[in-house]
Design a protein around this motif. Structure first.
Motif, PDB file in Angstrom:
ATOM      1  N   THR A   1       0.832  -1.199   0.000  1.00  0.00           N
ATOM      2  CA  THR A   1       0.000   0.000   0.000  1.00  0.00           C
ATOM      3  C   THR A   1       0.868   1.252   0.000  1.00  0.00           C
TER       4      THR A   1
ATOM      5  N   ALA B   1       2.067   1.907  -3.357  1.00  0.00           N
ATOM      6  CA  ALA B   1       1.009   2.501  -4.175  1.00  0.00           C
ATOM      7  C   ALA B   1       0.934   4.010  -3.962  1.00  0.00           C
ATOM      8  N   TYR B   2       1.006   4.441  -2.707  1.00  0.00           N
ATOM      9  CA  TYR B   2       0.985   5.878  -2.422  1.00  0.00           C
ATOM     10  C   TYR B   2       2.201   6.568  -3.040  1.00  0.00           C
TER      11      TYR B   2
ATOM     12  N   GLN C   1       3.933   5.621  -5.658  1.00  0.00           N
ATOM     13  CA  GLN C   1       3.767   5.690  -7.105  1.00  0.00           C
ATOM     14  C   GLN C   1       2.719   6.719  -7.485  1.00  0.00           C
TER      15      GLN C   1
ATOM     16  N   TYR D   1      -2.229   0.893  -7.990  1.00  0.00           N
ATOM     17  CA  TYR D   1      -1.930   2.094  -7.199  1.00  0.00           C
ATOM     18  C   TYR D   1      -3.028   3.144  -7.229  1.00  0.00           C
TER      19      TYR D   1
ATOM     20  N   CYS E   1      -5.044   4.547  -4.011  1.00  0.00           N
ATOM     21  CA  CYS E   1      -5.057   5.981  -3.682  1.00  0.00           C
ATOM     22  C   CYS E   1      -6.488   6.506  -3.585  1.00  0.00           C
TER      23      CYS E   1
END
Length: 287
Positions: A99, A102-103, A105, A198, A202
């Motif tokens: 996670t 993902a943030y 990216q 991602y 988000c």
């Protein structure tokens, strides 16, 4: 002799900043060089490279996490066994790291920096400036196979978490596997793989607060009005996020004539539109 205290099994990620080589080759001024330096530092900060934040440093120690950087590449190691995984379990601990990826990216894209990477599982041996890691070497190869701007998982990594015994603790509606990973077929070999979803991650992190005035209105509201204020606030913030993501893609792809490079942004635009449609924002935010 190998120092076994420095040897571990790890989830390793290799992340590359797209277009960096072309930008470096075309540098003609000090200002252009400074822009490249700014981009590299920004992306490194997103992945917590040499963070000065005490809390981040403590978390890295608990995870035994290592973040290395050279040129336009970032290498990350998250051992399967650490103080954190002993306490929280490997499934929850490392899924939370995905996670965080993902943030990182998502924030990079919003700032106009597009990333591609690979993630694999295996040995990691680091002793000073000596690094030997099949996991990192495989992650490097996966970055090329990923083909489009995603952080792609090896089959081994995806299978580890898909079949992990702690996954059964989650009901279907909160199962983190489909909420974190998405399958796609546009790899270099055209073999379907999973990547970190991602933009969807988000989207799920967007809050409903938009202003102090709105928060005060919420405090004074009752019943259904409270829910209505939260819904309106979330929708407003989600639209802003998706519109920024849309604008970053369209700006980056505007003057690209190379069809091979343009295809990567076209794929990203399709991914963007899919997330918009799934979340009910196609009319306001689609490319």
């Amino acid at each position: 002799m190998i120092d076994e205290s420095k040897l571990c099994h790890t989830i390793s990620a290799f992340v590359d900043l797209l277009g960096f080589s072309d930008k470096v080759r075309s540098v003609r001024s000090k200002e252009e060089l400074e822009e490249i330096e700014k981009a590299l530092r920004k992306v490194r900060d997103e992945f917590e490279y040499r963070s000065s934040d005490i809390d981040i440093q403590r978390m890295h120690a608990l995870y035994k996490k290592e973040v290395l950087a050279f040129s336009d590449c970032i290498v990350i190691s998250i051992p399967i066994k650490s103080d954190m995984t002993e306490t929280e379990g490997a499934f929850d601990s490392i899924m939370s790291e995905f996670t965080s990826f993902a943030y990182a990216q998502g924030n990079s894209v919003l700032n106009g920096y597009f990333l591609r990477g690979g993630i694999d599982f295996g040995w990691w041996y680091a002793d000073g400036d000596l690094l030997i890691s099949p996991a990192m070497a495989n992650a490097y190869n996966l970055e090329r196979e990923a083909n489009v701007p995603v952080l792609m998982l090896s089959d081994q990594v995806y299978g580890y978490f898909e079949k992990h015994k702690h996954r059964k603790h989650y009901s279907n509606d909160i199962d983190p596997i489909p909420m974190t990973f998405r399958k796609y077929a546009e790899t270099k070999s055209k073999t379907p793989k999973y990547f970190i979803d991602y933009l969807n991650i988000c989207m799920q992190s967007v809050g409903w607060h938009t202003s102090m005035k709105q928060i005060e209105e919420y405090r004074q509201a009752t019943g259904e009005r409270k829910s209505e204020i939260m819904t309106i606030g979330y929708r407003s913030n989600a639209i802003k996020l998706l519109q920024r993501h849309r604008d970053a893609i369209t700006t980056a792809s505007k003057n690209i004539s190379d069809t091979h490079v343009r295809a990567k942004y076209e794929w990203l635009a399709q991914y963007h539109n899919t997330i918009c449609e799934e979340n009910g924002f196609i009319k306001d935010c689609a490319i």
